[in-house]
Write a protein that holds these residues in place. Structure first.
Motif, PDB file in Angstrom:
ATOM      1  N   ALA A 175      -8.010  -4.500   5.886  1.00  0.00           N
ATOM      2  CA  ALA A 175      -6.668  -3.996   5.576  1.00  0.00           C
ATOM      3  C   ALA A 175      -6.608  -2.466   5.565  1.00  0.00           C
ATOM      4  O   ALA A 175      -5.563  -1.890   5.286  1.00  0.00           O
ATOM      5  N   ASP A 176      -7.728  -1.811   5.878  1.00  0.00           N
ATOM      6  CA  ASP A 176      -7.805  -0.345   5.881  1.00  0.00           C
ATOM      7  C   ASP A 176      -7.425   0.259   4.529  1.00  0.00           C
ATOM      8  O   ASP A 176      -6.676   1.232   4.446  1.00  0.00           O
ATOM      9  N   ILE A 177      -7.960  -0.329   3.465  1.00  0.00           N
ATOM     10  CA  ILE A 177      -7.756   0.194   2.115  1.00  0.00           C
ATOM     11  C   ILE A 177      -8.992   1.015   1.748  1.00  0.00           C
ATOM     12  O   ILE A 177     -10.121   0.565   1.932  1.00  0.00           O
ATOM     13  N   PHE A 178      -8.752   2.214   1.244  1.00  0.00           N
ATOM     14  CA  PHE A 178      -9.836   3.145   0.985  1.00  0.00           C
ATOM     15  C   PHE A 178      -9.923   3.543  -0.483  1.00  0.00           C
ATOM     16  O   PHE A 178      -8.987   3.331  -1.255  1.00  0.00           O
ATOM     17  N   ASN A 179     -11.039   4.141  -0.836  1.00  0.00           N
ATOM     18  CA  ASN A 179     -11.253   4.674  -2.174  1.00  0.00           C
ATOM     19  C   ASN A 179     -10.087   5.598  -2.539  1.00  0.00           C
ATOM     20  O   ASN A 179      -9.704   6.464  -1.764  1.00  0.00           O
ATOM     21  N   GLY A 180      -9.509   5.385  -3.714  1.00  0.00           N
ATOM     22  CA  GLY A 180      -8.427   6.216  -4.192  1.00  0.00           C
ATOM     23  C   GLY A 180      -7.032   5.729  -3.821  1.00  0.00           C
ATOM     24  O   GLY A 180      -6.038   6.302  -4.267  1.00  0.00           O
ATOM     25  N   ASP A 181      -6.931   4.680  -2.991  1.00  0.00           N
ATOM     26  CA  ASP A 181      -5.619   4.139  -2.628  1.00  0.00           C
ATOM     27  C   ASP A 181      -4.912   3.542  -3.846  1.00  0.00           C
ATOM     28  O   ASP A 181      -5.552   3.193  -4.829  1.00  0.00           O
ATOM     29  N   ILE A 182      -3.598   3.441  -3.748  1.00  0.00           N
ATOM     30  CA  ILE A 182      -2.786   2.827  -4.789  1.00  0.00           C
ATOM     31  C   ILE A 182      -2.092   1.619  -4.190  1.00  0.00           C
ATOM     32  O   ILE A 182      -1.398   1.738  -3.167  1.00  0.00           O
ATOM     33  N   LEU A 183      -2.309   0.452  -4.801  1.00  0.00           N
ATOM     34  CA  LEU A 183      -1.703  -0.795  -4.332  1.00  0.00           C
ATOM     35  C   LEU A 183      -0.768  -1.325  -5.415  1.00  0.00           C
ATOM     36  O   LEU A 183      -1.067  -1.242  -6.598  1.00  0.00           O
ATOM     37  N   TYR A 184       0.346  -1.871  -4.984  1.00  0.00           N
ATOM     38  CA  TYR A 184       1.347  -2.421  -5.892  1.00  0.00           C
ATOM     39  C   TYR A 184       1.499  -3.923  -5.685  1.00  0.00           C
ATOM     40  O   TYR A 184       1.611  -4.368  -4.542  1.00  0.00           O
ATOM     41  N   ILE A 185       1.525  -4.677  -6.786  1.00  0.00           N
ATOM     42  CA  ILE A 185       1.883  -6.088  -6.717  1.00  0.00           C
ATOM     43  C   ILE A 185       3.400  -6.147  -6.762  1.00  0.00           C
ATOM     44  O   ILE A 185       4.021  -5.574  -7.645  1.00  0.00           O
ATOM     45  N   ARG A 186       3.981  -6.836  -5.799  1.00  0.00           N
ATOM     46  CA  ARG A 186       5.454  -6.957  -5.756  1.00  0.00           C
ATOM     47  C   ARG A 186       5.844  -8.373  -5.441  1.00  0.00           C
ATOM     48  O   ARG A 186       5.162  -9.137  -4.893  1.00  0.00           O
TER      49      ARG A 186
ATOM     50  N   SER B 187       0.846  -1.195   0.000  1.00  0.00           N
ATOM     51  CA  SER B 187       0.000   0.000   0.000  1.00  0.00           C
ATOM     52  C   SER B 187       0.881   1.244   0.000  1.00  0.00           C
ATOM     53  O   SER B 187       1.692   1.437   0.921  1.00  0.00           O
ATOM     54  N   LYS B 188       0.721   2.079  -1.011  1.00  0.00           N
ATOM     55  CA  LYS B 188       1.511   3.311  -1.092  1.00  0.00           C
ATOM     56  C   LYS B 188       1.168   4.241   0.066  1.00  0.00           C
ATOM     57  O   LYS B 188       2.052   4.816   0.691  1.00  0.00           O
ATOM     58  N   ARG B 189      -0.112   4.390   0.368  1.00  0.00           N
ATOM     59  CA  ARG B 189      -0.533   5.306   1.438  1.00  0.00           C
ATOM     60  C   ARG B 189      -0.023   4.858   2.802  1.00  0.00           C
ATOM     61  O   ARG B 189       0.488   5.651   3.585  1.00  0.00           O
ATOM     62  N   LYS B 190      -0.140   3.562   3.081  1.00  0.00           N
ATOM     63  CA  LYS B 190       0.271   3.045   4.388  1.00  0.00           C
ATOM     64  C   LYS B 190       1.784   2.813   4.472  1.00  0.00           C
ATOM     65  O   LYS B 190       2.336   2.739   5.561  1.00  0.00           O
ATOM     66  N   GLY B 191       2.426   2.640   3.312  1.00  0.00           N
ATOM     67  CA  GLY B 191       3.855   2.399   3.303  1.00  0.00           C
ATOM     68  C   GLY B 191       4.255   1.037   3.826  1.00  0.00           C
ATOM     69  O   GLY B 191       5.339   0.863   4.377  1.00  0.00           O
ATOM     70  N   GLU B 192       3.347   0.063   3.637  1.00  0.00           N
ATOM     71  CA  GLU B 192       3.628  -1.286   4.133  1.00  0.00           C
ATOM     72  C   GLU B 192       2.894  -2.332   3.312  1.00  0.00           C
ATOM     73  O   GLU B 192       1.949  -2.012   2.586  1.00  0.00           O
ATOM     74  N   TYR B 193       3.342  -3.568   3.449  1.00  0.00           N
ATOM     75  CA  TYR B 193       2.659  -4.673   2.805  1.00  0.00           C
ATOM     76  C   TYR B 193       1.391  -4.987   3.577  1.00  0.00           C
ATOM     77  O   TYR B 193       1.347  -4.827   4.796  1.00  0.00           O
ATOM     78  N   ILE B 194       0.371  -5.420   2.845  1.00  0.00           N
ATOM     79  CA  ILE B 194      -0.901  -5.742   3.490  1.00  0.00           C
ATOM     80  C   ILE B 194      -1.216  -7.225   3.305  1.00  0.00           C
ATOM     81  O   ILE B 194      -0.716  -7.867   2.386  1.00  0.00           O
ATOM     82  N   ASP B 195      -2.044  -7.745   4.176  1.00  0.00           N
ATOM     83  CA  ASP B 195      -2.436  -9.152   4.153  1.00  0.00           C
ATOM     84  C   ASP B 195      -3.415  -9.389   3.001  1.00  0.00           C
ATOM     85  O   ASP B 195      -4.519  -8.850   2.999  1.00  0.00           O
ATOM     86  N   VAL B 196      -3.007 -10.200   2.021  1.00  0.00           N
ATOM     87  CA  VAL B 196      -3.871 -10.444   0.859  1.00  0.00           C
ATOM     88  C   VAL B 196      -5.079 -11.298   1.207  1.00  0.00           C
ATOM     89  O   VAL B 196      -6.036 -11.355   0.443  1.00  0.00           O
ATOM     90  N   ASN B 197      -5.053 -11.947   2.361  1.00  0.00           N
ATOM     91  CA  ASN B 197      -6.191 -12.764   2.789  1.00  0.00           C
ATOM     92  C   ASN B 197      -7.233 -11.945   3.547  1.00  0.00           C
ATOM     93  O   ASN B 197      -8.283 -12.466   3.901  1.00  0.00           O
ATOM     94  N   ALA B 198      -6.934 -10.673   3.759  1.00  0.00           N
ATOM     95  CA  ALA B 198      -7.872  -9.780   4.439  1.00  0.00           C
ATOM     96  C   ALA B 198      -8.788  -9.125   3.417  1.00  0.00           C
ATOM     97  O   ALA B 198      -8.466  -9.043   2.229  1.00  0.00           O
ATOM     98  N   SER B 199      -9.919  -8.622   3.895  1.00  0.00           N
ATOM     99  CA  SER B 199     -10.783  -7.820   3.032  1.00  0.00           C
ATOM    100  C   SER B 199     -10.191  -6.412   2.964  1.00  0.00           C
ATOM    101  O   SER B 199      -9.303  -6.054   3.743  1.00  0.00           O
ATOM    102  N   TYR B 200     -10.701  -5.618   2.047  1.00  0.00           N
ATOM    103  CA  TYR B 200     -10.237  -4.241   1.940  1.00  0.00           C
ATOM    104  C   TYR B 200     -10.539  -3.469   3.223  1.00  0.00           C
ATOM    105  O   TYR B 200      -9.731  -2.643   3.652  1.00  0.00           O
TER     106      TYR B 200
END
Length: 78
Positions: free
Chosen positions: A67-78, A51-64
């Motif tokens: 994982a505190d992912i919000f409208n307009g967030d930018i996520l990167y596959i790495r 997560s660009k906004r959070k500056g950390e990796y997030i749990d892919v098994n969690a819901s958005y």
């Protein structure tokens, strides 16, 4: 519903994705692979989402929501 941007720099991929916030992040990735939007080769490796906004990796098994992912967030596959 919410919209976020999913990026995968390795293959120059950037797309706005509309999802239900209760959906698991990994389910979204699987849907994109099954739909031919992401390459199947991604299944052969561990999927990590940053997560660009959070500056950390997030749990892919969690819901958005979880994982505190919000409208307009930018996520990167790495």
């Amino acid at each position: 519903m919410m919209i976020y941007t999913l990026c995968w720099e390795e293959i120059d991929f950037m797309k706005d994705i509309k999802v239900n916030r209760e959906q698991k992040i990994l389910e979204t990735v699987v849907i994109l692979i099954d739909g031919g939007i992401l390459p199947r080769g991604i299944n052969d490796r561990e999927i990590r989402i940053f997560s660009k906004r959070k500056g950390e990796y997030i749990d892919v098994n969690a819901s958005y929501v979880q994982a505190d992912i919000f409208n307009g967030d930018i996520l990167y596959i790495r």
